[in-house]
Every structure is written in C-alpha cells, then in structure tokens.
Design a protein around this motif. Structure first.
Motif, short mmCIF file in Angstrom:
data_model
loop_
_atom_site.label_atom_id
_atom_site.label_comp_id
_atom_site.label_asym_id
_atom_site.label_seq_id
_atom_site.Cartn_x
_atom_site.Cartn_y
_atom_site.Cartn_z
N THR A 1 0.81 -1.21 0.00
CA THR A 1 0.00 0.00 0.00
C THR A 1 0.85 1.26 0.00
O THR A 1 0.31 2.36 -0.04
CB THR A 1 -0.93 0.03 1.23
OG1 THR A 1 -0.13 -0.01 2.41
CG2 THR A 1 -1.90 -1.15 1.21
N LYS A 2 2.16 1.12 0.07
CA LYS A 2 3.07 2.26 0.09
C LYS A 2 4.00 2.22 -1.12
O LYS A 2 4.41 1.15 -1.56
CB LYS A 2 3.94 2.24 1.36
CG LYS A 2 3.17 2.22 2.65
CD LYS A 2 2.68 3.57 3.02
CE LYS A 2 2.00 3.49 4.40
NZ LYS A 2 1.45 4.73 4.80
N LYS B 1 4.81 6.85 0.68
CA LYS B 1 3.49 7.47 0.53
C LYS B 1 2.44 6.41 0.23
O LYS B 1 2.71 5.43 -0.45
CB LYS B 1 3.51 8.51 -0.59
CG LYS B 1 4.39 9.70 -0.32
CD LYS B 1 4.32 10.67 -1.49
CE LYS B 1 5.25 11.84 -1.29
NZ LYS B 1 6.63 11.53 -1.61
N ASP B 2 1.24 6.64 0.72
CA ASP B 2 0.12 5.74 0.45
C ASP B 2 -0.24 5.81 -1.03
O ASP B 2 -0.55 6.89 -1.55
CB ASP B 2 -1.08 6.15 1.31
CG ASP B 2 -2.25 5.23 1.10
OD1 ASP B 2 -2.23 4.11 1.64
OD2 ASP B 2 -3.18 5.64 0.37
#
Length: 65
Positions: free
Chosen positions: A14-15, A20-21
């Motif tokens: 997810t990063k 960062k997302d």
C-alpha cells in the motif's frame, strides 16, 4: 516459500518507494490532472505512477503532497 512472500507483497503493498500511500497519491494525481482515478497505476518495478490512457509518468520522488 520465498516466492509466496514476494507475490503477497506485490499484491498487498500500500506504500510506494517513498513511503506514501499509493491510493492517496493516485487520488491526488487524478484530481491534479483532471482525470479518473482508474486511469492511474503505480508501477513498483520502476517506482513511478502512470496514467494508462495518455502514458503520462510521474516518478514517486517527484510527488510533493
């Protein structure tokens, strides 16, 4: 067993490379470029986001939001 771990990470990450997302960045890119969120993808192998409709690429390190 290592192959299973690599596949799981690839599918559940997810990063991005900068931490960062990914979903949040895609939402921001879509808003900034007036495009759909569905046209953006994160390409992990080259650490960039790509608009699949117009082939615009943004490297993860270039994103400042």
């Amino acid at each position: 067993m290592k192959m299973v771990s690599m596949i799981k990470e690839l599918l559940t990450s997810t990063k991005d490379v900068t931490g960062k997302d990914i979903d949040a960045v895609i939402w921001q890119l879509a808003e900034q470029h007036k495009t759909s969120i569905y046209s953006w993808s994160y390409i992990k192998e080259s650490s960039h986001y790509e608009n699949t409709l117009d082939e615009k690429r943004v490297h993860a390190s270039e994103i400042n939001f």
